[in-house]
Design an enzyme around this catalytic site. Structure first.
Site: not given
Length: 274
Positions: A95, A224, A253
């Protein structure tokens, strides 16, 4: 407890175990090095040196009012890598940590790095613009800022549900993961976590990606809900000279934590093939 002092005098917490080829993990927002515990155990048991740090103003690292920006995050990563004299390293970023890894490689080069893995990563750009119509509107990120500023404790409890896909029909809520997410988020400094929202949403990593001259594995779940795959990995893989995309059907995610066995073995296979 181990710390490295950055070039601007900030204390960055890190963990380092083992003696083999180094794998350095960069965590997502608002988490800490602890998000990588399962990976550190897996790769540490297989002869790798495993290192993970808390980004400045996250976790156990020093909380700062200023300097919570991607240039500084990348420089902090460089300070850590040079302090530990890491060579032939594999960088793994999730991320926001994927943005940190990409910006480090674009800003500092690949002389100490042999490969990278970007997981549910924010590059090239999360924000919707005229040139990036697949991105998310700024209102999405403004709402995150408002939630963090008003009541980050409740916001983190709520955010953990889509982060791990626990809001999908038929999915059992992993209470332990949700609690861990909240705890890690609450360890950080409010100002630094607030500032970081801009860094994962509005920084364009396109030029960084183009400069990466080592193999890059992109892993992304096609469900996600935090970093939609269409505006992220599916674009990013075409910007790096040597990129591969592995899509996890139906995965969220936080897939490295929800599906560690698949993730760990896929990363191991990538490293072994280098």
């Amino acid at each position: 407890m181990s710390f490295v002092t950055t070039s601007d005098g900030i204390q960055i917490f890190y963990k380092s175990f083992g003696e083999g080829r180094p794998i350095l993990f960069s965590h997502g927002w608002p988490l800490t090095a602890d998000a990588w515990e399962t990976q550190m155990l897996f790769f540490g048991e297989r002869g790798f040196r495993v290192i993970a740090h808390d980004r400045r103003s996250h976790g156990r690292s020093q909380q700062t009012w200023d300097g919570n920006n991607m240039d500084r995050y990348a420089d902090d990563l460089a300070d850590l890598i040079e302090s530990l004299d890491l060579k032939d390293a594999i960088l793994i970023g999730h991320s926001t940590g994927g943005g940190e890894v990409a910006h480090y490689l674009g800003r500092h080069g690949t002389s100490r790095v042999s490969a990278a893995v970007l997981v549910g990563a924010v590059p090239p750009l999360m924000l919707k613009t005229a040139a990036n119509p697949d991105g998310l509107p700024v209102d999405v990120f403004d709402s995150i800022r408002a939630g963090v500023a008003a009541n980050r404790s409740q916001f983190f409890k709520n955010l953990a549900l889509p982060f791990y896909g626990f809001n999908r029909d038929g999915v059992t809520v992993g209470t332990g993961l949700r609690d861990s997410f909240w705890l890690q988020g609450m360890m950080g400094g409010l100002k630094g976590l607030y500032d970081c929202i801009h860094e994962f949403s509005e920084v364009d990593y396109t030029e960084d990606l183009k400069k990466i001259d080592v193999p890059v594995l992109f892993i992304h779940g096609d469900d996600d809900q935090i970093v939609p795959i269409g505006a992220a990995a599916k674009k990013a893989v075409n910007l790096v000279p040597n990129g591969t995309l592995k899509v996890y059907p139906g995965k969220p995610h936080g897939l490295a934590e929800t599906d560690p066995e698949q993730f760990n073995h896929d990363v191991l296979a990538f490293i072994n093939a280098l």
